[in-house]
Design a protein around this motif. Structure first.
Motif, PDB file in Angstrom:
ATOM      1  N   GLU A  58      18.156   7.136  56.577  1.00 36.88           N
ATOM      2  CA  GLU A  58      18.036   8.169  55.581  1.00 36.88           C
ATOM      3  C   GLU A  58      18.341   9.554  56.123  1.00 36.88           C
ATOM      4  N   SER A  59      19.129   9.694  57.176  1.00 37.83           N
ATOM      5  CA  SER A  59      19.503  11.027  57.661  1.00 37.83           C
ATOM      6  C   SER A  59      20.508  11.693  56.733  1.00 37.83           C
ATOM      7  N   ASP A  60      21.537  10.934  56.336  1.00 41.69           N
ATOM      8  CA  ASP A  60      22.555  11.540  55.489  1.00 41.69           C
ATOM      9  C   ASP A  60      22.334  11.309  53.997  1.00 41.69           C
ATOM     10  N   TYR A  61      21.638  10.209  53.622  1.00 41.05           N
ATOM     11  CA  TYR A  61      21.299   9.943  52.228  1.00 41.05           C
ATOM     12  C   TYR A  61      19.883   9.376  52.176  1.00 41.05           C
ATOM     13  N   ASN A  62      19.110   9.816  51.194  1.00 40.08           N
ATOM     14  CA  ASN A  62      17.801   9.212  50.966  1.00 40.08           C
ATOM     15  C   ASN A  62      17.981   7.910  50.191  1.00 40.08           C
ATOM     16  N   ILE A  63      17.143   6.927  50.488  1.00 38.43           N
ATOM     17  CA  ILE A  63      17.159   5.655  49.756  1.00 38.43           C
ATOM     18  C   ILE A  63      16.056   5.716  48.705  1.00 38.43           C
ATOM     19  N   ASN A  64      16.464   5.754  47.431  1.00 39.30           N
ATOM     20  CA  ASN A  64      15.526   5.972  46.326  1.00 39.30           C
ATOM     21  C   ASN A  64      15.414   4.805  45.354  1.00 39.30           C
ATOM     22  N   TYR A  65      16.320   3.824  45.443  1.00 43.21           N
ATOM     23  CA  TYR A  65      16.372   2.769  44.434  1.00 43.21           C
ATOM     24  C   TYR A  65      16.608   1.405  45.073  1.00 43.21           C
ATOM     25  N   VAL A  66      16.230   0.382  44.315  1.00 48.26           N
ATOM     26  CA  VAL A  66      16.645  -0.994  44.581  1.00 48.26           C
ATOM     27  C   VAL A  66      17.369  -1.466  43.329  1.00 48.26           C
ATOM     28  N   VAL A  67      18.559  -2.041  43.498  1.00 47.94           N
ATOM     29  CA  VAL A  67      19.349  -2.500  42.358  1.00 47.94           C
ATOM     30  C   VAL A  67      19.443  -4.028  42.407  1.00 47.94           C
ATOM     31  N   ILE A  68      19.042  -4.660  41.298  1.00 46.05           N
ATOM     32  CA  ILE A  68      19.022  -6.121  41.179  1.00 46.05           C
ATOM     33  C   ILE A  68      20.313  -6.584  40.500  1.00 46.05           C
ATOM     34  N   ASP A 109      23.452   1.502  56.167  1.00 44.87           N
ATOM     35  CA  ASP A 109      24.815   1.675  55.673  1.00 44.87           C
ATOM     36  C   ASP A 109      24.856   1.603  54.145  1.00 44.87           C
ATOM     37  N   VAL A 110      25.968   2.058  53.573  1.00 44.16           N
ATOM     38  CA  VAL A 110      26.125   2.120  52.117  1.00 44.16           C
ATOM     39  C   VAL A 110      26.923   0.908  51.647  1.00 44.16           C
ATOM     40  N   ALA A 111      26.261  -0.006  50.956  1.00 45.52           N
ATOM     41  CA  ALA A 111      26.957  -1.147  50.358  1.00 45.52           C
ATOM     42  C   ALA A 111      27.639  -0.701  49.070  1.00 45.52           C
ATOM     43  N   TRP A 112      28.721  -1.358  48.726  1.00 40.38           N
ATOM     44  CA  TRP A 112      29.483  -1.019  47.519  1.00 40.38           C
ATOM     45  C   TRP A 112      29.130  -2.033  46.428  1.00 40.38           C
ATOM     46  N   HIS A 113      28.114  -1.739  45.654  1.00 40.72           N
ATOM     47  CA  HIS A 113      27.602  -2.730  44.711  1.00 40.72           C
ATOM     48  C   HIS A 113      27.304  -2.188  43.320  1.00 40.72           C
ATOM     49  N   ALA A 114      27.081  -0.885  43.182  1.00 43.68           N
ATOM     50  CA  ALA A 114      26.541  -0.352  41.934  1.00 43.68           C
ATOM     51  C   ALA A 114      27.608   0.123  40.959  1.00 43.68           C
ATOM     52  N   GLN A 122      22.246   5.822  47.490  1.00 41.36           N
ATOM     53  CA  GLN A 122      20.795   5.968  47.421  1.00 41.36           C
ATOM     54  C   GLN A 122      20.052   4.649  47.179  1.00 41.36           C
ATOM     55  N   SER A 123      20.717   3.509  47.326  1.00 47.53           N
ATOM     56  CA  SER A 123      20.058   2.261  46.926  1.00 47.53           C
ATOM     57  C   SER A 123      20.274   1.121  47.908  1.00 47.53           C
ATOM     58  N   ILE A 124      19.420   0.131  47.761  1.00 43.98           N
ATOM     59  CA  ILE A 124      19.571  -1.179  48.396  1.00 43.98           C
ATOM     60  C   ILE A 124      20.006  -2.142  47.296  1.00 43.98           C
ATOM     61  N   GLY A 125      21.092  -2.865  47.513  1.00 43.30           N
ATOM     62  CA  GLY A 125      21.584  -3.821  46.531  1.00 43.30           C
ATOM     63  C   GLY A 125      21.229  -5.246  46.901  1.00 43.30           C
ATOM     64  N   ARG A 161       7.183   1.689  43.482  1.00 41.72           N
ATOM     65  CA  ARG A 161       7.334   0.322  42.973  1.00 41.72           C
ATOM     66  C   ARG A 161       7.184   0.322  41.448  1.00 41.72           C
ATOM     67  N   ASP A 162       8.159   0.901  40.791  1.00 40.81           N
ATOM     68  CA  ASP A 162       8.143   0.945  39.329  1.00 40.81           C
ATOM     69  C   ASP A 162       9.554   0.718  38.812  1.00 40.81           C
ATOM     70  N   ARG A 163       9.659   0.585  37.484  1.00 37.05           N
ATOM     71  CA  ARG A 163      10.937   0.237  36.875  1.00 37.05           C
ATOM     72  C   ARG A 163      11.899   1.423  36.793  1.00 37.05           C
ATOM     73  N   ALA A 164      11.442   2.593  37.172  1.00 43.40           N
ATOM     74  CA  ALA A 164      12.363   3.724  37.256  1.00 43.40           C
ATOM     75  C   ALA A 164      13.152   3.690  38.563  1.00 43.40           C
ATOM     76  N   HIS A 165      12.632   2.948  39.544  1.00 38.74           N
ATOM     77  CA  HIS A 165      13.255   2.930  40.859  1.00 38.74           C
ATOM     78  C   HIS A 165      13.709   1.533  41.285  1.00 38.74           C
ATOM     79  N   ILE A 166      13.202   0.506  40.630  1.00 37.88           N
ATOM     80  CA  ILE A 166      13.654  -0.870  40.849  1.00 37.88           C
ATOM     81  C   ILE A 166      14.344  -1.273  39.555  1.00 37.88           C
ATOM     82  N   ILE A 167      15.665  -1.300  39.587  1.00 41.48           N
ATOM     83  CA  ILE A 167      16.435  -1.375  38.348  1.00 41.48           C
ATOM     84  C   ILE A 167      17.457  -2.505  38.394  1.00 41.48           C
TER      85      ILE A 167
END
Length: 335
Positions: A58-68, A109-114, A122-125, A161-167
């Protein structure tokens, strides 16, 4: 086979370029897995370096979301595709129907998923084996494995751990995808993520359960096989008619339920008996060989059922194979 991966192709196109999938790359054997250093239970099979962006989150980007996500294909096909340099798409984790987990992009690293660069950064896919439009893919093992990943990354990066951030992928701004779809049980999944569980519930209906079983006079009664559940069971000749035997359940809530059936297995009974499960997405038919696995509970799958008191499972006579179709007992268990 190429059509199976078309949603991944569409995701790659949405990222920024068209790609072509060849039969050779689809059938490529994945690299031997090693242990993940980010998440212990996962195997590490790296995606092609052409399919993600090296970063130092999270130095260059904050991780704020999880994408399902849903793969719209198999576990192995996604792993193979993310290793293909032409894919131009990836995810951090891939989860199988059986609960196996493979990590393919480091969390830093930044995955290309969203399909949205800001959300990518900003997410984990997390990809899940299966198809949005089909029942039975989102299993208990998959929910448990995926929720464990989400608990890990939310703890590590302080993601609420809410639906605003786990989407879902469908909730990413500008999304053109529908995954994970209506069959994904968000209520149950978030309970697992947050360490709460739904109330336990199970109900068994036998062909003799008062007020819970209905069948026409075309269905006979037999106690021939000792593998029966209870005193007897019902049987009928296969025929292309709407004459199902129905099991009525008082389903407590719209949720995921494991459907199990019990029948005696006898040579000469039907090898393709149709069981009909009334799901929130419509009727789903599962064919069962009633010459095998008799005298025990046989799982048809896990399905999303609506709340209410109604005929939830039926045994149909509409099959082209010969031999009696058997209606004995059905059990639902909330999962």
């Amino acid at each position: 086979m190429v059509a199976t991966l078309s949603p991944l192709l569409r995701r790659a196109a949405a990222f920024g370029g068209g790609v072509a999938l060849t039969l050779g790359t689809l059938l490529a054997v994945p690299t031997a897995a090693q242990a993940s250093t980010d998440y212990g239970p996962a195997a590490w099979v790296p995606a092609s370096t052409s399919n993600y962006t090296n970063a130092s989150r999270e130095s260059d980007y904050n991780i704020n979301y999880v994408v399902i996500h849903t793969i719209q294909g198999s576990y192995s096909s996604a792993i193979n595709w993310f290793q293909n340099p032409a894919a131009q798409v990836s995810a951090h984790y891939v989860v199988s129907k059986g609960g196996a987990v493979t990590q393919m992009v480091r969390e830093a690293d930044v995955a290309w998923h969203a399909g949205n660069w800001t959300y990518n950064t900003q997410s984990i896919g997390i990809e899940h084996e299966g198809y949005v439009e089909q029942d039975g893919w989102y299993t208990e093992a998959m929910y448990q494995a995926s929720a464990a990943i989400v608990r890990s990354v939310t703890s590590k990066y302080g993601i609420p751990r809410d639906r605003a951030h786990i989407i879902g992928h469908n909730e990413v701004p500008g999304a053109t995808h529908t995954d994970p779809g209506s069959r994904w049980n968000w209520t149950y999944f978030m309970q697992l993520v947050n360490g709460t569980t739904p109330p336990s519930w199970t109900q068994t209906v036998d062909n003799t359960t008062a007020g819970r079983f209905t069948a026409s006079a075309n269905w006979g009664t037999s106690s021939y096989s000792a593998q029966r559940y209870g005193a007897d069971y019902r049987y009928a000749n296969p025929q292309a008619v709407s004459d199902a035997a129905w099991y009525k359940f008082a389903v407590p809530a719209t949720a995921s339920y494991r459907v199990e059936v019990w029948y005696p297995a006898v040579a000469g009974y039907n090898t393709s008996t149709p069981y009909v499960v009334v799901t929130t997405g419509g009727n789903t038919t599962v064919q069962v060989n009633q010459q095998a696995n008799g005298g025990k509970w046989v799982t048809l799958g896990t399905f999303t059922l609506a709340a209410g008191d109604y005929n939830a499972v039926g045994v149909s006579r509409w099959t082209s194979t010969s031999g009696y179709v058997i209606a004995d007992a059905v059990k639902l268990t909330r999962v």
